[in-house]
Scaffold this active site. Structure first.
Site, PDB file in Angstrom:
ATOM      1  N   HIS A 174       0.269   5.629   8.954  1.00 35.81           N
ATOM      2  CA  HIS A 174      -0.115   4.405   8.264  1.00 35.81           C
ATOM      3  C   HIS A 174       1.012   3.387   8.361  1.00 35.81           C
ATOM      4  O   HIS A 174       2.183   3.736   8.260  1.00 35.81           O
ATOM      5  CB  HIS A 174      -0.446   4.701   6.794  1.00 35.81           C
ATOM      6  N   LYS A 214      -7.618   0.702  -5.123  1.00 33.78           N
ATOM      7  CA  LYS A 214      -8.009  -0.677  -4.816  1.00 33.78           C
ATOM      8  C   LYS A 214      -9.367  -0.991  -5.426  1.00 33.78           C
ATOM      9  O   LYS A 214      -9.639  -2.118  -5.848  1.00 33.78           O
ATOM     10  CB  LYS A 214      -8.054  -0.889  -3.296  1.00 33.78           C
TER      11      LYS A 214
END
Length: 931
Positions: free
Chosen positions: A158, A593
């Site tokens: 990532h 999120k």
């Protein structure tokens, strides 16, 4: 600058314990060397400007001094972009060097504890084993635990690791020199030489570009990931296994017992994670497997070569076994000097067979087959055959008075073969469920036009998929035309099947479905695996099919989904063929999120409880895979606490956990740190499994309170992020999200599609952006509102009740502890400067004031519950570490804001963008877990 820049460290540490003096000394030393380097390379003007900016930044941050703000603005606005770049580099390298000194100090303190014979510390294997012994757990029970255990950190690529490998190599050199200085009792001449080496290393670091000129490819990321095997894993995984075996042997009376299975497995997504990354192709997967294989084969060749030089035993001086004699005779080595040295002869033969194996592997890469090598040596068919030859040496040494030799390098190589085989890393495949759906729909439509799979409801899809799973007829045909996406997906899966055929099932043991929502998502992947022979129509699977539940809604539904899935005979057969085990992955990033920090943590906890109950009912063993990031906003925080905070039954001896971005290098780029972090994972898994009885289940009223807090926090978070008019504009203006996309820190796009919608943004850049502007909003927003509402409804005992939750419940305590750290790294003063980037003054004021109020509420609530007067009061070491970073972290933020203004006003140049990218690097280094 050389002394003044680091004076703040001395001031903050005044009166501190002597044990931290070496840290202060190292920081001053590195600061002095860097200061001298800046003066020599860039001149006195840059040297003095750095210090002026630092002092002004301190006044602004510490005293909220408006005059300091104006002075700072004037200083920064007067700088040319070229000068700004040099200032940024100076402050960035302070961060990097401070990190090195801090890591070195951690190692120093651990060694000091060991030398002093102190009680083992939490998180160490010694502590876990001592606790187990105190609880009456003997060697037999420990062996049973390790026989069934799986502990697997999984490296992912990532894009939050912003350092170049070249920079990391220089930093490792500096760390090694500091370590040598610590251990070596140097003469004056040696001390001067050490100082000169450090100066050379710092100068090289200064003259090494911090940023990549080109965007990383997937194979660049593969190479970066392989570095950690060289640094840590190839040596430390076998070492840890051997240490555990020695402990058990001691408990069992001193004689070596049976070897432990290789329960510690290093996994990887790098090269196999296709979710949103179009650059992961069949060719990339094939090359990834090849590079992994080549790296471990090179390691074996090196180690066997060293054994050839070490095991020079003469047969006239020591007896050898018949098997060893036969192995030596087959070596083909006719050198007269080796005739009397059977171990060397045997090892030369093993070395030659390894070389023949490598040659055969490379021939197979080119589509050729190869028998014996030119010298007549046959390649090893698999790692087990190589291990069998090593075992012959081991048994002979053990049986003939040379046990101490057997227990050296030879033992470690044998355990390395158990752990890494001929494949090195267990690689996961991952793809989005939407892609699987489109691929299956295409296959079905081409095989039977009019199927119209897309239009079917969930029940109809399940019926079609169940029928196809047990149908031996393949769907795919070389005579039919498919979409490019379908061809690509099948090619990837065929490549995985090829890897299985060559290197065994452990090379690619897992296939993960991201955005898993329902039964059909699981069956679709199983059907695609059947197309390439990894799943059979008779119900056998060579690979684990793993759902990844990510959003709040999916976490809430995962229990019922898995309940029904495990009841399907077609799918249950696949699970049974994999030993009756089913892995489930839980996503920390997207759930955060989606619903905020508090709700994400709680829904993950509840999902685990639901899954534990479902799997117990179906008599299937559950293994959880935790998709945690580096930052608290993505599930980060101390691994030891996180594992021990799991609900009862969630671990049961097995756990997989992602290691992402900058966290990989901070944990595993140094072998000593790497060993400690591997111990933490093993220790926490052992304690949470064998000592589970010590962890009382939370009181029902705690669960009810957490549900209430979660709902309120969820509403507050969603209200700000998804329901506030103009919030998207505020986010894109007040953070570096746009500029992050230009930084060459990963192969994967930052957004799933070209839109400014928060929903489409990946969780990683979302969190990374909030970290850069020092708000860390995903790690705390909604908590203050939730606590205030809870206490308002219980004015008499609300806080006291929450305090008891904090004391008695590890989950709640860990949640708050992580938030404590996040809030301490945040800075409203710095964040207010980023708010200035929002052109709409009304929007800026409306949203920033709301964020500010919630921030203050979160701190007030947190301190009240934890019984602290200030943040991190209970963790003074971390508090000191974070405070020591502000003097060189804050200026980077201020410079970043000024450069963003220039860049966005169209007055920016390449120097401006380069400066912004450098600040991103420096701020990330200062925060350490920013993404």
């Amino acid at each position: 600058m050389t002394s003044a820049v680091w004076a703040v460290v001395s001031e903050q540490e005044a009166g501190g314990p002597d044990k931290d003096q070496p840290l202060r000394d190292d920081i001053r030393l590195l600061g002095r060397i860097l200061g001298d380097t800046v003066r020599e390379q860039e001149g006195d003007a840059i040297y003095e400007l750095v210090e002026t900016i630092r002092q002004t930044s301190i006044r602004f941050h510490r005293d909220a001094d408006e005059a300091a703000r104006q002075e700072l603005n004037a200083l920064l606005e007067s700088m040319t972009p070229e000068v700004a770049v040099q200032i940024i580099r100076a402050f960035s390298y302070f961060s990097h060097l401070a990190n090195i000194a801090e890591d070195q100090h951690h190692s120093r303190r651990n060694r000091a504890h060991a030398v002093a014979g102190s009680a083992p510390r939490p998180g160490t294997l010694a502590n876990a084993l001592a606790r187990a012994e105190k609880a009456g757990i003997g060697a037999a029970e420990l062996r049973a635990f390790f026989d069934a255990a799986l502990v697997s950190p999984v490296l992912t690529a990532h894009p939050t690791e912003v350092r170049r490998k070249s920079t990391m190599n220089r930093e490792m050199e500096i760390a090694d020199l500091l370590d040598l200085k610590e251990r070596l009792q140097a003469t004056p001449q040696e001390a001067r030489e050490q100082d000169e080496k450090l100066r050379r290393a710092v100068l090289t670091l200064w003259q090494t570009a911090l940023l990549r000129k080109f965007k990383l490819t997937v194979l660049d990321e593969v190479q970066n990931g392989l570095s950690y095997y060289d640094y840590t894993f190839l040596a430390e995984v076998p070492r840890l296994l051997c240490a555990l075996e020695d402990h058990l042997a001691e408990q069992e009376g001193g004689e070596p017992g049976a070897e432990l299975p290789p329960f510690l497995r290093i996994g990887s997504w790098i090269g196999g994670d296709r979710d949103g990354n179009p650059f992961v192709t069949a060719d990339v997967l094939r090359e990834t497997v090849r590079q992994h294989r080549d790296r471990v084969m090179a390691f074996y060749l090196e180690q066997v070569g060293l054994l050839v030089t070490e095991l020079s035993l003469a047969k006239r001086l020591v007896a050898v076994s018949e098997d060893l004699t036969a192995l030596a005779e087959r070596s083909g080595d006719r050198a007269p000097e080796h005739r009397e040295e059977p171990y060397r002869l045997a090892l030369v033969g093993i070395h030659n067979r390894l070389k023949a194996t490598v040659a055969a592997q490379k021939a197979a890469d080119d589509g050729k087959t190869m028998g014996a090598a030119e010298d007549g040596h046959l390649p090893y068919p698999d790692a087990a055959a190589f291990r069998a030859d090593l075992d012959i040496l081991y048994r002979s040494l053990m049986a003939n008075g040379s046990a101490i030799l057997a227990r050296g390098r030879l033992r470690h190589v044998r355990r390395a073969v158990d752990s890494f085989g001929f494949h090195l890393a267990s690689l996961d495949l991952r793809q989005n469920s939407d892609v699987h759906e489109r691929t299956v729909a295409d296959l079905l439509e081409q095989a039977a036009p009019g199927t119209n799979y897309h239009a079917l409801d969930e029940e109809a899809r399940i019926a079609v998929l169940r029928a196809e799973l047990t149908n031996p007829r393949p769907l795919a045909s070389p005579f039919l035309s498919y979409t490019e996406e379908t061809r690509s997906e099948l090619a990837i899966l065929r490549t995985a099947a090829e890897a299985h055929a060559r290197l065994g099932k452990t090379v690619i043991p897992n296939a993960i479905i991201s955005k898993a929502e329902g039964i059909s998502d699981m069956l679709e992947l199983a059907l695609l695996l059947k197309e390439v022979g990894l799943v059979s129509a008779t119900g056998e699977s060579a690979i684990n099919v793993i759902p990844l539940f990510e959003t709040i809604g999916d976490l809430q539904a995962c229990g019922p989904v898995m309940d029904r899935l495990l009841a399907l005979p077609e799918y249950r057969a696949l699970v049974d063929s994999r030993g009756g085990e089913q892995e489930v992955m839980l996503g920390y990033s997207d759930s955060n999120k989606d619903g905020g920090f508090v709700s994400s943590g709680w829904e993950l906890y509840k999902a685990e409880i639901a899954l534990i109950e479902v799997f117990a009912r179906h008599k299937v063993k559950l293994r959880l895979f935790h998709g945690r990031g580096g930052s608290v906003g993505r599930g980060g925080g101390p691994s030891y606490d996180a594992i021990l905070a799991q609900p009862a039954g969630a671990v049961s001896g097995q756990i997989r956990i992602t290691e992402q971005g900058e966290i990989i290098s901070s944990k595993y780029s140094n072998p000593e740190n790497g060993r400690r972090n591997l111990e933490i994972l093993v220790s926490a898994t052992l304690e949470s499994t064998l000592l589970e009885a010590e962890q009382a289940s939370p009181r029902p009223e705690f669960l009810a309170a957490m549900e209430e807090l979660s709902k309120t926090a969820f509403t507050a978070y969603r209200s700000l992020v998804y329901e506030t008019p103009g919030f998207e504009d505020y986010f894109w203006s007040s953070t570096v999200i746009s500029e992050i996309a230009t930084l060459n820190i990963g192969s994967r796009p930052a957004s799933r599609n070209k839109t400014r919608a928060i929903e489409a943004l990946r969780a990683i850049p979302w969190v990374f952006s909030w970290s850069q502007c020092r708000l860390m909003l995903p790690g705390w927003y909604g908590f203050g509102t939730a606590i205030a509402a809870f206490v308002e409804a219980r004015p008499v005992d609300g806080i006291a009740f929450l305090q008891s939750m904090y004391r008695e419940w590890p989950f709640f305590r860990t949640l708050l502890s992580n938030m404590d750290m996040v809030l301490s790294k945040s800075s409203l003063a710095v964040a207010s400067r980023y708010a200035e980037l929002v052109p709409d003054e009304e929007l800026r004021t409306r949203i920033f004031s709301r964020i500010s109020a919630e921030y203050q509420s979160a701190i007030t609530s947190l301190l009240a519950i934890m019984g602290q007067k200030k943040l991190l009061e209970a963790n003074p070491l971390l508090d000191r570490s974070i405070r020591n970073r502000f003097p060189y972290l804050d200026p980077l933020n201020h410079i970043q804001v000024e450069l963003l203004k220039l860049h966005r006003s169209d007055a920016g140049s390449d120097h401006v963008l380069h400066g912004i990218q450098l600040t991103i690097n420096g701020i990330s280094a200062g925060l350490r877990n920013s993404g």
